[in-house]
Scaffold this active site. Structure first.
Site, mmCIF file in Angstrom:
data_model
loop_
_atom_site.group_PDB
_atom_site.id
_atom_site.type_symbol
_atom_site.label_atom_id
_atom_site.label_comp_id
_atom_site.label_asym_id
_atom_site.label_seq_id
_atom_site.Cartn_x
_atom_site.Cartn_y
_atom_site.Cartn_z
ATOM 1 N N CYS A 1 -62.786 -109.253 -1.072
ATOM 2 C CA CYS A 1 -63.465 -110.299 -0.320
ATOM 3 C C CYS A 1 -64.583 -109.697 0.510
ATOM 4 C CB CYS A 1 -62.498 -110.978 0.640
ATOM 5 S SG CYS A 1 -61.100 -111.750 -0.176
ATOM 6 N N GLY B 1 -66.710 -111.240 -4.183
ATOM 7 C CA GLY B 1 -65.791 -112.314 -4.543
ATOM 8 C C GLY B 1 -66.557 -113.562 -4.899
ATOM 9 N N ASN C 1 -60.589 -109.674 4.926
ATOM 10 C CA ASN C 1 -60.715 -108.889 3.702
ATOM 11 C C ASN C 1 -59.638 -107.810 3.737
ATOM 12 O OD1 ASN C 1 -63.062 -106.322 2.638
ATOM 13 N ND2 ASN C 1 -61.525 -107.383 1.445
ATOM 14 N N GLY C 2 -58.836 -107.728 2.686
ATOM 15 C CA GLY C 2 -57.772 -106.725 2.654
ATOM 16 C C GLY C 2 -56.467 -107.354 2.234
ATOM 17 N N CYS D 1 -61.538 -96.584 1.620
ATOM 18 C CA CYS D 1 -61.300 -96.798 0.183
ATOM 19 C C CYS D 1 -62.387 -96.131 -0.654
ATOM 20 C CB CYS D 1 -61.285 -98.298 -0.092
ATOM 21 S SG CYS D 1 -61.328 -98.713 -1.838
ATOM 22 N N TYR E 1 -67.361 -98.329 -6.921
ATOM 23 C CA TYR E 1 -67.639 -99.554 -7.643
ATOM 24 C C TYR E 1 -67.920 -100.793 -6.780
ATOM 25 C CZ TYR E 1 -66.516 -103.817 -10.089
ATOM 26 O OH TYR E 1 -66.551 -105.079 -10.544
ATOM 27 N N SER F 1 -72.896 -101.378 -12.724
ATOM 28 C CA SER F 1 -72.164 -100.478 -11.837
ATOM 29 C C SER F 1 -72.190 -99.027 -12.310
ATOM 30 C CB SER F 1 -70.729 -100.964 -11.647
ATOM 31 O OG SER F 1 -70.155 -101.231 -12.895
ATOM 32 N N ASP G 1 -69.667 -95.117 -17.347
ATOM 33 C CA ASP G 1 -69.118 -96.302 -16.669
ATOM 34 C C ASP G 1 -68.372 -95.828 -15.427
ATOM 35 O OD1 ASP G 1 -68.573 -98.923 -16.150
ATOM 36 O OD2 ASP G 1 -67.416 -99.295 -17.970
ATOM 37 N N ASP G 2 -68.024 -96.805 -14.543
ATOM 38 C CA ASP G 2 -67.439 -96.411 -13.261
ATOM 39 C C ASP G 2 -65.925 -96.247 -13.309
ATOM 40 O OD1 ASP G 2 -66.297 -99.163 -12.668
ATOM 41 O OD2 ASP G 2 -68.422 -99.593 -12.893
ATOM 42 N N CYS H 1 -53.153 -100.782 -6.303
ATOM 43 C CA CYS H 1 -53.661 -100.857 -4.928
ATOM 44 C C CYS H 1 -52.937 -101.988 -4.200
ATOM 45 C CB CYS H 1 -55.153 -101.160 -4.944
ATOM 46 S SG CYS H 1 -55.818 -101.445 -3.287
ATOM 47 N N CYS I 1 -58.922 -93.025 1.398
ATOM 48 C CA CYS I 1 -57.776 -93.537 0.650
ATOM 49 C C CYS I 1 -58.059 -93.280 -0.823
ATOM 50 C CB CYS I 1 -57.568 -95.036 0.865
ATOM 51 S SG CYS I 1 -56.215 -95.671 -0.166
HETATM 52 S S1 SF4 Z 1 -55.529 -97.765 -3.368
HETATM 53 FE FE1 SF4 Z 1 -57.498 -97.339 -4.402
HETATM 54 S S2 SF4 Z 1 -58.603 -99.317 -4.481
HETATM 55 FE FE2 SF4 Z 1 -56.911 -99.501 -2.992
HETATM 56 S S3 SF4 Z 1 -57.819 -99.050 -0.991
HETATM 57 FE FE3 SF4 Z 1 -56.948 -97.128 -1.778
HETATM 58 S S4 SF4 Z 1 -58.637 -96.149 -2.921
HETATM 59 FE FE4 SF4 Z 1 -59.210 -98.285 -2.579
#
Ligand code: SF4
Length: 471
Positions: A13, A40, A113-114, A247, A253, A294, A356-357, A393, A444
């Site tokens: 989002c 989104g 968002n999340g 993230c 991406y 992308s 590609d990503d 995720c 992450c």
């Molecule tokens: S698990 Fe992967 S997609 Fe999800 S927040 Fe962590 S790095 Fe991003």
């Protein structure tokens, strides 16, 4: 959900908020949402406030469709907006955001968002205390946490809610004509603060600040609450955590290439990923071709590093939309077929590096490889500017369950065979960290390495399943 055509991970989002005394902000919120539309496309909503209270409009589809001729009905100098792809709760209008709930301080509007990983437990607690829910989203749980908090004012209520909820969130909230913006303790999803002359703006990405002529001031800090009353800004750190966990897929991406994340322009990071990828997995080839859009920045980097010419040999039909964020799987299949067409003259008889990503299941990559071969490509070497996705995720990105991830089940050679490429190479985790330029401990990478910053995968999986089971 079974979706044989989904390729890259689907995104979550985008949020936007603005307080600008003396201005009618709804058209600016709308512009911000258009800039964030890539995050989104399922639904969009705007809430504004003036002396008469809250005004809300939301609907299914693109912002341009939802707000055609509707902005006049949204007066006020403070507002929030949201574009949504559902990762928790179904794709229905009741789950569209902003969510509005009653509170001791009048109606609150909230957009988020999340994913809240403890939403099922909180929802059950609130429901047993008599709170009535209308949708199945975790955003409604967050809004009710604020609305029912034992606090004297909305600011205290937001602080209370931040202490209770777990997982990933960047949120904007409107209460009593005041804008609140807050972010989880790990800063998993992005949120930036911007300045206009006489007002303040918050947004998921800096590209939305650019769109409304705002200057980026800084990232909102992990666990920080920002309060904007008119043109007055106050900031406080509500939560502390031992580390950040931005993230990595925002860089790979999700985010727009012109966005700046933690001081790094996404396009430059992707280009660096392509350079590292070319070092790690060189190819003997005649041209480097991105999967648009992308893969473009990484393909440029690959071409730079390898000295192989870059060619836009796959043409995207821009009117189809991004394949993997179309919520209806049947429509997604049609999208893939309509989306990409090779420039035969460029690829016939050539050895192609296709960049590609990401690969989720591998089905779309296989299809693109076939398309290139049918156009006469002699060899197709696939290079992926992310490491293999092996874990789901739980922080607002729908990478689905492990059994749907090709790399969770198969090694690189088996995936190469599945997609029919002559060779396949993924960016390494170390190479990704090098390209981003932040310490690994600030990122992450849970879907790549299985180390979830907020807890074990089993707990997170159980939490998501529980909320999705809510009728
Ligand atoms: S698990 Fe992967 S997609 Fe999800 S927040 Fe962590 S790095 Fe991003």
């Amino acid at each position: 959900m079974t979706d044989p055509w989904r390729e890259g991970p689907r995104e979550e989002c985008g949020v936007f908020g603005i307080s600008w005394p003396g201005r009618t902000v709804a058209p600016l919120v709308y512009l911000g949402l258009v800039a964030l539309q890539h995050r989104g496309q399922e639904s969009a909503g705007i809430a504004t406030a003036d002396q008469d209270g809250l005004h809300l409009h939301k609907g299914m589809g693109l912002a341009s469709r939802v707000f055609a001729d509707r902005l006049d009905a949204l007066p006020g100098s403070v507002g929030i907006g949201h574009v949504r792809y559902s990762t928790m709760g179904g794709a229905v209008l009741t789950n569209a955001q902003p969510v509005v709930v009653p509170s001791p301080w009048g109606s609150l509007a909230l957009a988020h968002n999340g994913n809240l990983t403890n939403a099922p437990r909180l929802r059950a607690e609130l429901a047993s205390a008599g709170v009535r829910f209308f949708g199945s989203s975790d955003t409604e749980v967050l809004a009710q946490c604020v609305a029912t908090a034992p606090a004297r004012d909305p600011e205290g209520a937001v602080r209370y809610a931040m202490e209770r909820v777990e997982g990933a969130y960047t949120a904007v909230l409107l209460a009593q004509g005041v804008l609140y913006a807050f972010r989880d303790a790990f800063a998993i999803r992005p949120l930036v603060l911007g300045r206009v002359d006489g007002g303040w703006v918050v947004a998921s990405e800096t590209c939305a600040l650019d769109q409304v002529g705002a200057r980026c001031v800084r990232d909102i800090e992990p666990g920080e609450l920002v309060v904007v009353r008119g043109d007055e800004l106050s900031c406080q750190r509500v939560l502390r955590s031992p580390r950040r966990a931005h993230c990595v897929f925002e860089y790979i991406y999700f985010a727009r290439p012109d966005t700046v994340l933690v001081g790094r322009t996404v396009h430059r990071v992707r280009r660096a990923m392509g350079r590292v990828l070319a070092r790690e997995h060189p190819a003997h080839a005649d041209l480097v071709v991105p999967v648009p859009d992308s893969g473009t920045s990484a393909a440029l980097g690959f071409a730079e590093q390898s000295g192989i010419p870059f060619e836009l040999a796959l043409v995207k039909n821009r009117y189809v939309g991004r394949t993997f964020i179309e919520p209806d799987p049947h429509r997604r299949e049609g999208d893939v077929r309509m989306k990409l067409n090779p420039v035969r003259e460029l690829v016939a008889g050539q050895r192609v590096v296709l960049v590609d990503d990401s690969i989720v299941r591998g089905t779309t990559s296989g299809k693109i490889v076939r398309v290139l071969r049918e156009a006469g490509a002699r060899e197709v070497h696939v290079r992926i500017s992310s490491p293999p996705i092996r874990w789901p995720c739980f922080y607002g990105v729908d990478t689905s369950s492990r059994r749907q991830l090709a790399a969770a089940e198969l090694d690189v050679e088996a995936i190469r065979q599945r997609i029919g490429a002559d060779s396949l190479g993924y960016l390494s985790q170390e190479g990704l960290v090098e390209a981003i330029g932040l310490a690994r401990t600030e990122l992450c990478m849970a879907c790549l390495d299985g180390h979830y910053p907020t807890g074990s995968p089993d707990e997170q999986e159980a939490g998501r399943a529980a909320l999705e089971a809510v009728p």
